[in-house]
Design a protein around this motif. Sequence first.
Motif, short mmCIF file in Angstrom:
data_model
loop_
_atom_site.label_atom_id
_atom_site.label_comp_id
_atom_site.label_asym_id
_atom_site.label_seq_id
_atom_site.Cartn_x
_atom_site.Cartn_y
_atom_site.Cartn_z
N THR A 16 8.04 -8.01 -20.42
CA THR A 16 8.32 -6.56 -21.17
C THR A 16 7.28 -5.63 -20.37
O THR A 16 8.14 -4.65 -20.38
CB THR A 16 7.58 -6.59 -22.52
N ALA A 17 6.28 -5.65 -19.96
CA ALA A 17 5.40 -4.91 -19.29
C ALA A 17 6.21 -4.56 -17.77
O ALA A 17 6.45 -3.33 -17.49
CB ALA A 17 4.17 -5.29 -19.19
N MET A 18 6.72 -5.85 -17.18
CA MET A 18 7.13 -5.50 -15.81
C MET A 18 8.53 -4.84 -16.07
O MET A 18 8.79 -4.05 -15.29
CB MET A 18 7.40 -6.95 -15.15
N ALA A 19 9.22 -5.18 -17.13
CA ALA A 19 10.36 -4.65 -17.14
C ALA A 19 10.32 -2.85 -17.51
O ALA A 19 11.27 -2.23 -17.03
CB ALA A 19 11.29 -5.19 -18.32
N VAL A 20 9.36 -2.65 -18.20
CA VAL A 20 9.19 -0.99 -18.59
C VAL A 20 8.87 -0.75 -17.36
O VAL A 20 9.41 0.76 -16.84
CB VAL A 20 8.09 -0.98 -19.68
N PHE A 21 7.81 -0.96 -16.57
CA PHE A 21 7.54 -0.28 -15.35
C PHE A 21 8.53 -0.13 -14.29
O PHE A 21 8.67 0.69 -13.50
CB PHE A 21 6.06 -1.18 -14.74
N THR A 22 9.28 -1.48 -14.08
CA THR A 22 10.34 -1.26 -13.28
C THR A 22 11.36 -0.23 -13.84
O THR A 22 11.92 0.70 -12.97
CB THR A 22 11.15 -2.76 -13.57
N PHE A 23 11.61 -0.07 -14.95
CA PHE A 23 12.66 1.04 -15.50
C PHE A 23 11.79 2.21 -15.09
O PHE A 23 12.78 3.36 -14.74
CB PHE A 23 12.88 0.49 -16.95
#
Length: 263
Positions: A16-23
Amino acid sequence: MSEGQALWRFPATRFTAMAVFTFLYVPIIVLIVLSFSAGDSSLSRWEGFSTRWYGVVAGDADMLRALKNSLVVASVATVAGTVIGIMAALATSKARFRGQGVAEASLAMPLIVPDIVAAIAILLFFVAIGIPLGLFSLMLAHTVFAIPIAYLPIRARLQGLDASLAEAAADLYAPPWATFRRIILPLIWPGIISGAMLAFIGSLGDVVVSYFVSGPGSTTLPVYVFSMVRMGVTPAVNAISTILIAVSVTLLTASYLIGRRFQ
């Protein structure tokens, strides 16, 4: 085990953290990369390295005029908002008084009210009292939003001060102004710098309020870029956006380092 380490043990936390930072950050990285593209109109693919779009930005008289307007408005709003924020923080950090909660809520109100609502309200107010739309109206409107942005870090810094320092100065017959200038001001200086930088960044990047309260000849850079996007996207938009990102990141980094330096 620290709280941060315990947090990572929850299922899907890392994903979730990686997805948020990627977005959040991949589009910004793509924008910066494409600002160096040699293509004339396509923003979706790389067409060779070139810095000519930065030259186009530097040679655009209208864009430079909009940049000048933004810098002037942001500078005035930052200074005025920071001074008022300091006075408000000093007033609300002392012994509680009747109506203090209302006063503090009023200071934070510009950050809570949606930008579109605040912009329309300010526009109607200026029209009602006869203030012409231009740089002066922009300065007034941006100052309203700069006050709470500057106030919050200054107020937080004052809350962390030892009250006995001012009391000791009073015991030594130091007048209030000398106490503020020699003791309080040096201690809250990091909060003042942080608040001023955040207010400057907020004013420099504002679109909604500036769009409503600006007049002929007072277009700011964000409004100008917004107009460019509506008329047709070119890599020049990426170039000027990259410059704005660089300025914002520089100011935020300086604010962080100053806070660490005096912590």
